[in-house]
Design an enzyme around this catalytic site. Structure first.
Site, PDB file in Angstrom:
ATOM      1  N   PHE A   2      -6.079  -5.307  65.401  1.00 47.86           N
ATOM      2  CA  PHE A   2      -6.488  -4.291  66.377  1.00 47.86           C
ATOM      3  C   PHE A   2      -5.801  -2.985  65.981  1.00 47.86           C
ATOM      4  CE2 PHE A   2      -8.455  -3.748  70.558  1.00 47.86           C
ATOM      5  CZ  PHE A   2      -7.923  -2.550  70.984  1.00 47.86           C
TER       6      PHE A   2
ATOM      7  N   GLY B 157      -7.575   2.554  72.775  1.00 47.13           N
ATOM      8  CA  GLY B 157      -7.258   1.131  72.710  1.00 47.13           C
ATOM      9  C   GLY B 157      -7.807   0.366  73.900  1.00 47.13           C
TER      10      GLY B 157
ATOM     11  N   GLU C 207      -4.301 -13.140  68.573  1.00 46.65           N
ATOM     12  CA  GLU C 207      -3.418 -13.651  67.523  1.00 46.65           C
ATOM     13  C   GLU C 207      -2.142 -12.815  67.426  1.00 46.65           C
ATOM     14  OE1 GLU C 207      -3.431 -14.484  62.667  1.00 46.65           O
ATOM     15  OE2 GLU C 207      -5.170 -13.594  63.656  1.00 46.65           O
TER      16      GLU C 207
END
Length: 483
Positions: A273, A285, A308
């Site tokens: 990301f 974001g 993750e």
């Protein structure tokens, strides 16, 4: 050269500072300003140092639309003598060890990384090292690169399909989704993936040959239709299953073809990301994350969404966005959401509805409870504390198992206080829904004396932490407790 005094600092460059990165438009202007990577150790070694060059600068420019890269390496002098280079490396290592030992004393690990760094820093052109992590189409002739940037601005459109658009500070932005197997997306991914190494600690490249990856790219779109790349996230699809029987059947189907797989129940994993520095701090974001979650929430085949290895900054973003989204869908207004302790049956119902993994959802439940809690109600406040501490204990059993009973109590109590403080910090930036009761401005009363459950040290029922602690214990052994 060997007779000359070699000063390591003159021939050593901090690779993070020596490397500058920029997005450049067709008129040669830079988007925002150039920036330096936060991390370069995957490329130049753990020391993040480049040896053997004076006045080293590395320019890595990307076309602002299609990210075509241009690389230029400059230096005033190169150290050719191998013995002198080895002396520079050793001198730099020694200086760093001395500085670290002064900061951390006996806890330092000595020179364990010295050999590997010497092996990777042999005085070769750092551009050669960097090119191993860049796509094959990286250019080193600036005029040629600039012409290609001009052409891209005239013809570029993002691969895949547009899944969201929004306006921010007078500019328009779009989010596009594409499978990694799509030809144009393959090219773009090869160019954008180095930002993972630069901006995510511990980041690494994904397997671009795996068709289960989806790339969500964020672009700014000008009034005349020119796109500027702003960030991206990668998402992987796993099979979702409740038990081994379902797992076995869906695995067999999923192996037949990619089309069959995407018609099965899935668990989505958000992997990388990245919002590029020129666009950071502008709330892109949350927009990108909300786009993902809104899509997955509406998709009946998506059963769960995971992240993750999120860092602290992403955890904050996820907490805020998840709270706002759950407020909007009204999950906290459900009749089953009671004061603490919240029933396991309702938790299971809500997990299926929200598609959030259990640990993250439990944190959100705790924040929602704290937001509506009146601390003047000492009984409700105590039940709330016990629910949070029970979760902390279960999550940290391995870290706590070597401590005696009261040391564990003290450690969990310390963790609880940190959790509550952090929840208030997060809730301070989340809009309060109209259904939430007004928080009383009350300083929490001192917690009562220790009251551990008699079965605390055992298993089974003893896994539930039934205690409170008033006094701090300064003799507690060290144990890392995760929240």
């Amino acid at each position: 050269m060997s007779a000359t005094i070699i000063r390591p600092e003159e021939w050593t460059a901090d690779s993070n500072k020596a490397l500058s990165v920029s997005l450049v438009k067709s008129d040669a202007t830079t988007v925002g300003s150039e920036f330096h990577p936060q991390f370069t150790y995957p490329i130049f070694g753990e020391a993040e140092a480049i040896y053997g060059f004076k006045n080293l600068t590395i320019e890595l420019k990307f076309g602002s639309t299609d990210l075509l890269p241009y690389l230029k390496v400059s230096y005033s002098e190169k150290l050719e003598d191998k013995d002198a280079l080895a002396s520079v490396i050793e001198g730099d290592k020694k200086q760093k060890r001395q500085g670290e030992e002064m900061d951390d004393g006996h806890e330092m690990g000595g020179n364990q990384e010295e050999v590997s760094d010497i092996e990777t820093q042999d005085g070769d052109d750092p551009g050669v090292t960097l090119r191993e992590f860049l796509p094959k189409d990286v250019l080193t002739e600036e005029h040629q690169w600039h012409e290609r940037v001009k052409d891209a601005e005239k013809s570029f459109s993002p691969p895949g399909e547009r899944v969201a658009s929004y306006s921010q500070s007078g500019s328009n932005f779009e989010i596009w989704r594409a499978p990694i197997s799509e030809e144009r997306q393959k090219v773009l991914h090869e160019r954008m993936q180095i930002f993972v190494l630069f901006l995510i600690e511990g980041g690494s490249y994904i397997d671009a040959t795996d068709d289960r990856w989806r790339i969500y790219s964020l672009y700014e779109k000008s009034g005349d239709g020119v796109y500027t790349f702003a960030g991206f996230t990668t998402v992987y699809s796993y099979l979702w299953y409740k038990n081994a029987q379902v797992y076995d059947s869906t695995t067999k189907l999923g192996a037949e073809s990619n089309d069959d797989f995407f018609n099965l129940y899935q668990r989505k994993r958000i992997s990388q990301f990245v919002i590029l520095p020129p666009f950071q701090g502008q709330k892109h974001g949350p927009k990108l994350y909300d786009t993902l979650m809104n899509e997955f929430y509406k998709d009946p085949l998506v059963k769960e969404v995971t992240v993750e290895d999120p860092n602290v900054a992403f955890d904050d973003l996820r907490d805020r966005c998840d709270m706002e989204r759950l407020d909007k869908i009204g999950i906290w207004n459900d009749d089953g959401f009671t004061d603490a302790p919240v029933s396991k049956e309702w938790i299971q119902f809500a997990l299926a509805k929200t598609k959030i993994i259990p640990r993250q959802f439990q944190r959100l439940v705790e924040m929602a409870l704290l937001r509506r809690l009146k601390k003047s109600d000492r009984n409700s406040y105590r039940k709330y504390r016990l629910q949070v501490k029970q979760r902390l204990f279960k999550h940290n059993k391995e870290a706590l198992k070597d401590l005696d009973k009261f040391e564990r109590i003290a450690k969990i109590d310390e963790a609880y206080r940190s959790v509550e403080e952090d929840y208030y910090r997060l809730l301070s930036v989340v809009p309060v829904p109209q259904t939430a009761p007004e928080q009383q401005d009350v300083v929490p009363e001192p917690l009562p004396e220790a009251e551990p459950d008699p079965s605390f040290k055992g298993k089974g029922k003893g896994k539930h932490v039934q205690f409170e602690l008033g006094e701090d214990n300064h003799d507690v052994k060290r144990a890392k407790v995760e929240y």
